[in-house]
Design an enzyme around this catalytic site. Structure first.
Site, mmCIF file in Angstrom:
data_model
loop_
_atom_site.group_PDB
_atom_site.id
_atom_site.type_symbol
_atom_site.label_atom_id
_atom_site.label_comp_id
_atom_site.label_asym_id
_atom_site.label_seq_id
_atom_site.Cartn_x
_atom_site.Cartn_y
_atom_site.Cartn_z
ATOM 1 N N ASP A 13 -18.355 118.075 15.042
ATOM 2 C CA ASP A 13 -18.894 118.179 13.680
ATOM 3 C C ASP A 13 -20.320 118.726 13.641
ATOM 4 O OD1 ASP A 13 -16.503 117.082 12.766
ATOM 5 O OD2 ASP A 13 -17.274 115.032 12.908
ATOM 6 N N GLU A 14 -20.640 119.604 14.557
ATOM 7 C CA GLU A 14 -21.999 120.151 14.630
ATOM 8 C C GLU A 14 -22.259 121.213 13.565
ATOM 9 O OE1 GLU A 14 -19.833 120.090 17.157
ATOM 10 O OE2 GLU A 14 -20.714 119.061 18.893
ATOM 11 N N LYS A 16 -19.785 123.851 13.418
ATOM 12 C CA LYS A 16 -19.185 125.029 14.074
ATOM 13 C C LYS A 16 -18.520 125.945 13.053
ATOM 14 C CE LYS A 16 -16.671 122.277 16.589
ATOM 15 N NZ LYS A 16 -17.243 120.969 16.229
ATOM 16 N N GLY A 40 -11.839 119.429 12.004
ATOM 17 C CA GLY A 40 -12.043 119.725 10.590
ATOM 18 C C GLY A 40 -13.290 120.580 10.488
ATOM 19 N N HIS A 41 -13.098 121.864 10.222
ATOM 20 C CA HIS A 41 -14.231 122.798 10.197
ATOM 21 C C HIS A 41 -14.501 123.226 8.760
ATOM 22 C CE1 HIS A 41 -13.385 123.936 14.672
ATOM 23 N NE2 HIS A 41 -13.661 122.663 14.491
ATOM 24 N N THR A 42 -15.676 122.864 8.268
ATOM 25 C CA THR A 42 -16.001 123.125 6.866
ATOM 26 C C THR A 42 -16.713 124.460 6.701
ATOM 27 O OG1 THR A 42 -16.410 120.758 6.758
ATOM 28 C CG2 THR A 42 -17.043 122.065 4.809
ATOM 29 N N GLN A 223 -14.005 120.246 18.391
ATOM 30 C CA GLN A 223 -14.636 119.044 18.931
ATOM 31 C C GLN A 223 -16.012 119.391 19.528
ATOM 32 O OE1 GLN A 223 -10.927 119.400 19.815
ATOM 33 N NE2 GLN A 223 -10.856 118.538 17.775
ATOM 34 N N THR A 238 -11.509 113.327 23.471
ATOM 35 C CA THR A 238 -10.225 113.847 23.051
ATOM 36 C C THR A 238 -9.465 114.266 24.307
ATOM 37 O OG1 THR A 238 -9.105 115.283 21.471
ATOM 38 C CG2 THR A 238 -11.037 116.224 22.605
ATOM 39 N N THR A 298 -12.035 115.421 8.493
ATOM 40 C CA THR A 298 -10.598 115.234 8.710
ATOM 41 C C THR A 298 -10.140 113.863 8.228
ATOM 42 O OG1 THR A 298 -10.532 116.786 10.541
ATOM 43 C CG2 THR A 298 -8.797 115.125 10.512
ATOM 44 N N LEU A 330 -30.815 121.238 9.661
ATOM 45 C CA LEU A 330 -32.252 120.960 9.749
ATOM 46 C C LEU A 330 -32.697 120.219 8.487
ATOM 47 C CD1 LEU A 330 -34.932 121.520 11.340
ATOM 48 C CD2 LEU A 330 -35.311 123.350 9.678
ATOM 49 N N VAL A 412 -29.964 125.783 7.271
ATOM 50 C CA VAL A 412 -30.691 124.852 6.391
ATOM 51 C C VAL A 412 -29.853 124.422 5.186
ATOM 52 C CG1 VAL A 412 -32.999 125.612 7.073
ATOM 53 C CG2 VAL A 412 -31.797 126.830 5.240
HETATM 54 P P1 GDP Z 1 -17.542 121.322 12.491
HETATM 55 O O1 GDP Z 1 -16.391 120.424 12.754
HETATM 56 O O2 GDP Z 1 -18.414 121.504 13.670
HETATM 57 O O3 GDP Z 1 -17.122 122.638 11.899
HETATM 58 O O4 GDP Z 1 -18.432 120.579 11.396
HETATM 59 P P2 GDP Z 1 -17.891 119.826 10.076
HETATM 60 O O5 GDP Z 1 -17.466 120.825 9.093
HETATM 61 O O6 GDP Z 1 -16.930 118.755 10.441
HETATM 62 O O7 GDP Z 1 -19.205 119.075 9.622
HETATM 63 C C1 GDP Z 1 -20.395 119.754 9.377
HETATM 64 C C2 GDP Z 1 -20.828 119.455 7.949
HETATM 65 O O8 GDP Z 1 -22.141 119.918 7.778
HETATM 66 C C3 GDP Z 1 -20.010 120.177 6.896
HETATM 67 O O9 GDP Z 1 -19.958 119.388 5.754
HETATM 68 C C4 GDP Z 1 -20.816 121.453 6.631
HETATM 69 O O10 GDP Z 1 -20.579 121.995 5.346
HETATM 70 C C5 GDP Z 1 -22.184 120.911 6.762
HETATM 71 N N1 GDP Z 1 -23.233 121.846 7.194
HETATM 72 C C6 GDP Z 1 -23.207 122.771 8.178
HETATM 73 N N2 GDP Z 1 -24.441 123.280 8.374
HETATM 74 C C7 GDP Z 1 -25.242 122.661 7.477
HETATM 75 C C8 GDP Z 1 -26.639 122.721 7.202
HETATM 76 O O11 GDP Z 1 -27.393 123.434 7.841
HETATM 77 N N3 GDP Z 1 -27.112 121.903 6.207
HETATM 78 C C9 GDP Z 1 -26.295 121.090 5.483
HETATM 79 N N4 GDP Z 1 -26.835 120.368 4.514
HETATM 80 N N5 GDP Z 1 -24.993 120.987 5.734
HETATM 81 C C10 GDP Z 1 -24.482 121.760 6.726
HETATM 82 P P1 IMO Z 2 -14.366 119.029 15.065
HETATM 83 O O1 IMO Z 2 -13.681 120.232 15.632
HETATM 84 C C1 IMO Z 2 -15.568 114.901 15.635
HETATM 85 C C2 IMO Z 2 -12.922 112.355 18.015
HETATM 86 C C3 IMO Z 2 -12.222 111.208 17.306
HETATM 87 C C4 IMO Z 2 -12.162 110.197 18.428
HETATM 88 C C5 IMO Z 2 -11.888 111.075 19.646
HETATM 89 C C6 IMO Z 2 -10.423 111.169 20.039
HETATM 90 O O2 IMO Z 2 -14.248 118.901 13.591
HETATM 91 O O3 IMO Z 2 -15.761 118.900 15.563
HETATM 92 P P2 IMO Z 2 -8.341 112.427 18.986
HETATM 93 O O4 IMO Z 2 -7.718 112.313 17.629
HETATM 94 O O5 IMO Z 2 -8.797 113.793 19.337
HETATM 95 O O6 IMO Z 2 -7.489 111.820 20.059
HETATM 96 O O7 IMO Z 2 -9.650 111.475 18.896
HETATM 97 O O8 IMO Z 2 -12.359 112.369 19.317
HETATM 98 N N1 IMO Z 2 -12.705 113.705 17.423
HETATM 99 C C7 IMO Z 2 -13.635 114.357 16.724
HETATM 100 N N2 IMO Z 2 -14.867 113.989 16.320
HETATM 101 N N3 IMO Z 2 -15.130 116.141 15.376
HETATM 102 C C8 IMO Z 2 -13.904 116.549 15.780
HETATM 103 O O9 IMO Z 2 -13.490 117.812 15.641
HETATM 104 C C9 IMO Z 2 -13.086 115.621 16.453
HETATM 105 N N4 IMO Z 2 -11.841 115.676 16.975
HETATM 106 C C10 IMO Z 2 -11.626 114.501 17.572
HETATM 107 O O10 IMO Z 2 -12.957 110.742 16.203
HETATM 108 O O11 IMO Z 2 -13.426 109.616 18.602
HETATM 109 MG MG MG Z 3 -15.522 118.682 11.998
#
Ligand code: GDP
Ligand code: IMO
Ligand code: MG
Length: 422
Positions: A13-14, A16, A40-42, A223, A238, A298, A330, A412
């Site tokens: 959830d960085e 990506k 779950g990539h937003t 992940q 995972t 997710t 940031l 940002v």
């Molecule tokens: P991913 O799984 O690495 O693609 O990340 P996620 O989508 O699960 O979670 C990242 C969250 O941070 C999402 O809600 C994005 O819309 C949000 N996001 C990404 N970059 C930024 C940022 O620089 N600032 C803010 N406020 N939100 C961000």
């Molecule tokens: P993205 O791509 C954050 C975590 C789960 C749990 C562990 C194992 O959005 O960054 P699993 O269902 O894979 O067997 O769960 O891994 N996990 C994630 N955490 N972002 C994800 O994907 C994740 N995919 C799995 O919460 O701790």
């Molecule tokens: Mg995610």
């Protein structure tokens, strides 16, 4: 830009999805290589929010090809729903999506086993997404899994699925869980197989073919580094290789064709699910949750939050060979007066500059912090490096240096335009 691997440098959830969307502008093909619909990539495009689970985030840009590689595990019902969901809101998903015939298939018994094992583990549960990811990769390693090629072999599907369901139902019953209903599984998977058949092919020659014609590939990691099966905080991980090496095995594109690795990290740390998080901090969790941020894309679970952990990101830079850093969120630190950064771990008299692999030792580690003065100014409208507050620049420089890679992108806000190239 050459062929680029993008990985998460923390616990997932960085951001990506957002950075993939930005970088896709300079790529021709986006390839998912590991994980499944646990991801779950937003991505925000204007006012429209998309959350991608199996389909590469590149699908949102016209004219780009998307590939789901052999390293991914696919829940076909979830994939069909995702394709139709996108099509319903006007996103083209057709010949721009190609799915590997050797990607393994997730079945309902995988999901049941995942949930049952979590229940049986009680307080020692992993906190999985309950998407059946672990059991599906388990079958792959045990050489008992079915692959997308089997799913679209409609004449022989019933025979293959029946055998697998029979065996897994015995397992489910032994664990005290409800068996899955064969008739229903067959009906649903036949329908999904029929729908997905036109997308499924051998993606290895496909990828080598487009590379021969000069296409630039962008590998979308799922992940994060510390959820990697080998390099993460096992067993709280995972079941796939989420790190850069996974891009080769999960796609069939060899290491010498990779030109660059981008590591994405938040300006702080989050983790969803169980397992150690050395810099976890209640104050920063409440601050971010209070802003309505850091809830899982997710599962909707609240993410655990903490200070930036440079011990972890330094290790991530090493394991992935990160060339360039994208630092996201940031703006999440905009109101913080004094920002902590972890530069080492203390365990009794011992100091660690890397993550100890023994989970009990890691769980007992106390972070050693250094502090940075906050900027206490909104950054969401900053358009360039120079527009960022001086303290924010100092912080970004410091965490990049501590991580040991070059700062390339600062984010940002969630929007495309809220992206600063350094
Ligand atoms: P991913 O799984 O690495 O693609 O990340 P996620 O989508 O699960 O979670 C990242 C969250 O941070 C999402 O809600 C994005 O819309 C949000 N996001 C990404 N970059 C930024 C940022 O620089 N600032 C803010 N406020 N939100 C961000
Ligand atoms: P993205 O791509 C954050 C975590 C789960 C749990 C562990 C194992 O959005 O960054 P699993 O269902 O894979 O067997 O769960 O891994 N996990 C994630 N955490 N972002 C994800 O994907 C994740 N995919 C799995 O919460 O701790
Ligand atoms: Mg995610």
């Amino acid at each position: 830009m050459g062929n680029t691997i993008l990985v998460g440098a923390q616990w997932g959830d960085e951001g990506k999805g957002k950075i993939i969307d930005v970088l896709t502008e300079q790529a021709d093909v986006v390839v998912r290589y590991a994980g499944g619909n646990n991801a779950g990539h937003t991505v925000w495009v204007g006012r429209q929010k998309y959350v991608l689970h199996l389909i590469p985030s590149g699908i949102l840009r016209r004219g780009k090809l998307c590939v789901i590689g052999n390293g991914v595990v696919i829940d076909p019902l979830s994939l069909v729903a995702e394709i139709q969901g996108l099509q319903n809101i006007g996103v083209k998903v057709g010949r721009n999506l190609v799915i590997s015939e050797t990607a393994h298939v997730v079945f309902p018994y995988h999901r049941e086993l995942d949930a049952r094992r979590e229940l049986l583990h009680g307080k020692n549960k992993i906190g999985t997404t309950k998407r059946g990811i672990g059991p599906a990769y388990g079958d792959k390693v045990a050489r008992t899994g079915l692959r997308m090629g089997d799913l679209v072999d409609l004449d022989r599907l019933a025979e293959k699925v029946s055998a697998r369901v029979r065996e897994n139902n015995r397992l489910l019953k032994a664990l005290g869980a409800k068996p899955v209903v064969l008739k229903r599984v067959l009906a649903e998977y036949l329908q999904a197989g029929r729908f997905l058949k036109p997308f499924v092919t051998n993606t290895v020659p496909f990828l080598h073919g487009v590379m021969k014609r000069g296409a630039r590939l962008l590998f979308e990691g799922a992940q994060g580094t510390f959820l990697d099966l080998d390099h993460g905080t096992y067993p709280y991980v995972t079941s796939s290789n989420t790190t850069a090496g996974g891009a080769c095995t999960g796609s069939g594109v060899p290491p010498h064709r990779m030109d660059r690795v981008v590591g994405v990290m938040k300006a702080y740390t989050t983790r969803v699910g169980e397992g150690p998080l050395p810099t976890e901090n209640k104050e920063i969790s409440s601050l971010l949750h209070g802003m309505g941020r850091e809830f899982g894309a997710t599962t909707g679970r609240a993410r655990r939050c903490g200070w930036f952990d440079a011990v972890a990101t330094r290790e991530a830079a090493m394991v992935n060979g990160i060339d360039d850093l994208a630092i996201t969120n940031l703006d999440g630190l905009d109101t913080v007066a004094s920002i902590k950064v972890c530069i080492g771990y203390r365990h009794g008299k011992k100091r660690f500059q890397y993550l100890p692999s023994d989970i009990r030792t890691l769980s007992a580690c106390a972070p050693i912090y250094t502090e940075f003065a906050g900027w206490q100014t909104p950054t969401e409208r900053c358009k360039s490096w120079r527009e960022l507050p001086a303290n924010a620049r100092a912080y970004l420089k410091a965490i990049s240096e501590l991580t040991g890679a070059k700062l390339c992108i600062v984010s940002v806000g969630p929007g495309r335009e809220q992206t600063i190239f350094v």
